[in-house]
Scaffold this motif. Structure first.
Motif, short mmCIF file in Angstrom:
data_model
loop_
_atom_site.label_atom_id
_atom_site.label_comp_id
_atom_site.label_asym_id
_atom_site.label_seq_id
_atom_site.Cartn_x
_atom_site.Cartn_y
_atom_site.Cartn_z
N ASN A 376 30.53 38.88 36.59
CA ASN A 376 29.79 40.09 36.18
C ASN A 376 29.90 41.24 37.18
OD1 ASN A 376 28.75 38.83 33.77
ND2 ASN A 376 27.29 37.72 35.08
N ILE A 377 31.07 41.37 37.76
CA ILE A 377 31.33 42.50 38.66
C ILE A 377 32.05 43.57 37.84
CG2 ILE A 377 32.55 43.25 40.74
CD1 ILE A 377 32.21 40.39 41.80
N GLU A 378 31.42 44.71 37.70
CA GLU A 378 31.94 45.75 36.81
C GLU A 378 32.47 46.95 37.60
OE1 GLU A 378 29.29 44.98 32.81
OE2 GLU A 378 28.61 46.53 34.20
N ARG A 379 33.20 47.76 36.91
CA ARG A 379 33.77 48.97 37.50
C ARG A 379 33.00 50.20 37.06
NH1 ARG A 379 37.11 51.68 33.72
NH2 ARG A 379 38.19 52.79 35.39
N ASP A 380 32.95 51.22 37.95
CA ASP A 380 32.29 52.47 37.59
C ASP A 380 33.14 53.26 36.61
OD1 ASP A 380 30.22 51.84 39.33
OD2 ASP A 380 31.14 52.94 41.01
N VAL A 381 32.51 53.95 35.70
CA VAL A 381 33.18 54.79 34.72
C VAL A 381 32.81 56.24 35.00
CG1 VAL A 381 33.48 55.34 32.27
CG2 VAL A 381 33.12 52.96 32.98
N TYR A 382 33.83 57.09 35.11
CA TYR A 382 33.62 58.50 35.41
C TYR A 382 34.14 59.38 34.27
CZ TYR A 382 32.60 57.15 40.24
OH TYR A 382 32.06 56.60 41.35
N LYS A 387 29.90 60.06 37.40
CA LYS A 387 29.70 58.67 37.00
C LYS A 387 28.77 58.61 35.80
CE LYS A 387 28.01 54.21 38.70
NZ LYS A 387 27.45 53.47 39.87
N VAL A 388 29.25 57.94 34.73
CA VAL A 388 28.47 57.86 33.50
C VAL A 388 28.03 56.43 33.18
CG1 VAL A 388 29.53 59.92 32.52
CG2 VAL A 388 30.57 57.67 32.09
N GLY A 389 28.45 55.47 33.98
CA GLY A 389 28.05 54.10 33.72
C GLY A 389 29.03 53.10 34.31
N GLN A 390 28.94 51.87 33.82
CA GLN A 390 29.82 50.80 34.28
C GLN A 390 30.32 50.02 33.09
OE1 GLN A 390 27.29 48.71 37.20
NE2 GLN A 390 28.79 49.35 38.76
N GLU A 391 31.47 49.33 33.29
CA GLU A 391 32.01 48.48 32.25
C GLU A 391 32.78 47.34 32.90
OE1 GLU A 391 34.59 51.00 29.98
OE2 GLU A 391 36.24 50.84 31.42
N PRO A 392 32.99 46.23 32.16
CA PRO A 392 33.72 45.10 32.73
C PRO A 392 35.17 45.49 33.04
CG PRO A 392 32.48 44.44 30.79
CD PRO A 392 32.44 45.93 30.83
N TYR A 393 35.70 44.83 34.07
CA TYR A 393 37.11 45.04 34.39
C TYR A 393 37.97 44.50 33.27
CZ TYR A 393 36.71 46.69 39.22
OH TYR A 393 36.47 47.45 40.33
N LYS A 394 39.12 45.17 33.05
CA LYS A 394 40.10 44.71 32.06
C LYS A 394 41.49 44.86 32.65
CE LYS A 394 40.36 49.21 29.74
NZ LYS A 394 39.51 49.90 30.72
N GLY A 396 44.89 46.10 33.70
CA GLY A 396 45.38 47.45 33.89
C GLY A 396 44.49 48.28 34.80
N ASP A 397 43.25 47.80 35.02
CA ASP A 397 42.35 48.53 35.92
C ASP A 397 42.74 48.28 37.38
OD1 ASP A 397 40.85 49.55 33.84
OD2 ASP A 397 39.35 47.94 33.90
N ASP A 398 42.60 49.34 38.17
CA ASP A 398 42.78 49.20 39.61
C ASP A 398 41.50 48.61 40.20
OD1 ASP A 398 43.73 49.33 42.16
OD2 ASP A 398 43.62 51.52 42.34
N ILE A 399 41.62 47.48 40.87
CA ILE A 399 40.44 46.83 41.45
C ILE A 399 40.03 47.60 42.70
CG2 ILE A 399 39.50 44.69 42.39
CD1 ILE A 399 41.65 43.17 40.82
N VAL A 400 38.84 48.19 42.67
CA VAL A 400 38.41 49.03 43.78
C VAL A 400 38.05 48.18 44.99
CG1 VAL A 400 37.61 50.85 42.24
CG2 VAL A 400 36.01 49.08 43.02
N GLU A 401 37.94 48.85 46.11
CA GLU A 401 37.73 48.15 47.38
C GLU A 401 36.49 47.27 47.39
OE1 GLU A 401 36.46 49.20 51.99
OE2 GLU A 401 37.02 50.81 50.61
N SER A 402 35.37 47.78 46.87
CA SER A 402 34.12 47.01 46.92
C SER A 402 34.22 45.73 46.11
CB SER A 402 32.96 47.86 46.44
OG SER A 402 33.19 48.32 45.11
N ALA A 403 34.82 45.82 44.92
CA ALA A 403 34.97 44.63 44.09
C ALA A 403 35.95 43.64 44.72
CB ALA A 403 35.46 45.04 42.70
N GLU A 404 37.01 44.18 45.30
CA GLU A 404 38.01 43.34 45.97
C GLU A 404 37.39 42.58 47.14
OE1 GLU A 404 42.33 44.76 46.81
OE2 GLU A 404 41.16 45.22 48.60
#
Length: 528
Positions: A376-382, A387-394, A396-404
């Motif tokens: 349940n680690i999600e990415r920010d949506v801009y 920033k308008v919210g978050q959604e699950p990673y899918k 093709g997404d670039d895994i950001v530093e904090s999630a990594e």
């Protein structure tokens, strides 16, 4: 008093002295114990003549003489001791005295790391006063630093009386002359030895008062003040240890590459092209023409493969990223290597053999996406940088530093994260033969730090490289020298780039990469 046995000795209890000769005109005041059998004449009044002593009087006088000479002996000993103390005090240096160090000039000059070889010998040590502690009024302990180590130095009462020693400040430079000794049993020092100081010479006195070292840098100093005074921070034990360990690490990397018979090369730092593409480059005016500070030396290392074989460089790279995180720098030391005639698995093995801990967990990008979804680690949506919210990673997404980092820290071991989508990686990376949507690429992730190494197999086919230029909207003409490697005897090859600062932050467990730089450069910081 030496009087010949058998001679006549005259004793006068009134006018006699211990300094007399025993003659009538220079009588003694007591019977010498070693001449008790002599002919004794005595008088108790200076107006009466000397008379032979009676047997009863002789017995009484001998008893009194024993007491007298016993007291005299003790008094003479005390007088001699007092005289010696006074003589020593007179010879001791006065507070404003200047030491005569001429008799010490013959002593060998010894670095602190060499002092262990001079136990019980006199030496000269030079360095900076790192710490000092006064014990009572008669002793001072100095910790001296010379860049090669730390040494405890014991200063006795005579030297402590000198004003220069009393007013000695931290970070003053000093010459010390004395004898190296092992520390007494039950005591401790960093190297098991100490210097018993016999003389000293101030080379340059550091300021006190408001400018004192401890008033500029202390436990309450903010990060900004510490960065402004980085030249002073470097004198601390932690900072200097990081820099020295950094030197040893660079040597270890070179030793590893030498063991694999790689050739070290020195590529240019001023370049006409961008290795990674994008806008994260520092542009400079190069004699009226545009140029850039290099992001990576990889392209140049590839061109050296046909001439010197497998090769590497340890040099600076520059990234104009506006990321202000604990792992980002605008200038960093880049360890890069290129290897010819290898496969992707061989490249991973070569990388894995470099760090001190293995095996690494091997995880593909698609598996990482699934791990993030399960946890349940999600990415920010801009939208428009808002920033308008978050959604699950899918995929093709670039895994950001904090999630990594969260993933790496949770798993708790080094990870070889492999096979990223083509769209997320640089134009020169080779596609996977079984899935052209992915690249034969890898990021090496370390707990507590995140990515420290990026690597891939390189495109070896000429036509494929031309298509990569087109896909990324890159003009291939400035890269002609790089493209030619695919025309004149192309081979399968791959390489990597490792950031020394991130590697050190991981292995030394430092909070930020800034702590392992001599002078860190990052967004907003280009001084001192």
């Amino acid at each position: 008093m030496a009087i010949k046995i058998g001679s006549r000795i005259h004793i006068c209890k009134i006018a006699g002295t211990n300094a007399g000769t025993g003659s009538p005109d220079k009588p003694l005041n007591a019977i010498p114990l070693d001449n008790a059998n002599a002919e004794i004449y005595i008088r108790n009044d200076i107006n009466h003549p000397f008379q032979p002593i009676s047997k009863s009087a002789l017995k009484k006088e001998l008893k009194w003489s024993k007491i007298y000479f016993s007291k005299l002996s003790r008094a003479q000993q005390q007088e001699a001791q007092s005289s010696l103390v006074q003589e020593n005090q007179d010879s001791k240096l006065k507070p404003n005295a200047k030491l005569d160090i001429s008799k010490y000039e013959h002593l060998p000059f010894v670095r602190i790391d060499e002092a262990i070889n001079y136990v019980d010998k006199q030496v000269k040590i030079a360095g900076w006063v790192h710490r000092q502690r006064v014990q009572g009024k008669k002793m001072k302990f100095l910790v001296i630093r010379d860049g090669y180590g730390f040494l405890q130095c014991v200063v006795g009462s005579d030297l402590c009386a000198i004003v220069d020693m009393q007013e000695l400040t931290v970070e003053s430079s000093i010459n010390l002359f004395g004898t190296v000794k092992k520390v007494p049993e039950g005591k401790q020092s960093s190297n098991g030895i100490e210097l018993i100081v016999e003389a000293f010479e101030i080379i340059s006195k550091a300021p006190g008062g408001d400018e004192a070292f401890g008033n500029i840098l202390n436990a309450e100093a903010s990060p900004s003040i510490q960065l402004d005074n980085r030249h002073m921070v470097l004198r601390g034990e932690t900072a200097s240890s990081c820099i020295r360990f950094r030197s040893l690490t660079l040597k270890a990397f070179r030793d590893y590459f030498d063991s694999k018979n790689l050739c070290e090369v020195s590529p240019p730092l001023l370049v006409e092209t961008q290795a990674e593409g994008g806008s994260n480059v520092f542009a400079v005016d190069y004699y009226g023409n545009p140029a850039y500070l290099t992001q990576s030396s990889q392209l140049y290392l590839e061109t050296a493969l046909p001439s010197v074989g497998d090769n590497y460089c340890i040099t600076e790279s520059f990234r104009a990223e506006h990321s202000v995180t604990r792992r980002h720098l605008s200038q960093f030391t880049h360890v890069e290597a290129e290897l010819g005639f290898i496969t992707f698995d061989q490249l991973l093995g070569f990388i894995e053999d470099m760090p001190p801990q293995k095996p690494f967990l091997r995880m593909e990008y698609t598996d990482a996406i699934q791990w993030l979804q399960r946890n349940n680690i999600e990415r920010d949506v801009y939208v428009n940088d808002v920033k308008v919210g978050q959604e699950p990673y899918k995929f093709g997404d670039d895994i950001v530093e904090s999630a990594e980092r969260t993933m790496t820290d949770t798993i708790g071991q080094p990870i070889l994260l492999t096979r990223f989508p083509v769209e997320l990686k640089a134009f020169y990376m080779k596609k996977c033969p079984l899935n052209p949507a992915l690249t034969e690429s890898v990021d090496v992730l370390m707990p507590g730090v995140g990515e420290i190494t990026g690597a891939s197999m390189r495109i070896s086919d000429y036509a494929e490289l031309i298509k990569a230029y087109e896909r990324e909207h890159i003009d291939p003409s400035p890269y002609y020298w790089f493209t030619d490697q695919r025309k004149y005897g192309s081979v399968e090859h791959g390489g990597f780039g490792l950031g020394i600062e991130r590697y050190l932050a991981w292995i030394l467990n430092r909070h930020t990469v800034r702590e392992v730089c001599l002078y860190p450069r990052f967004t907003g910081r280009c001084s001192p």
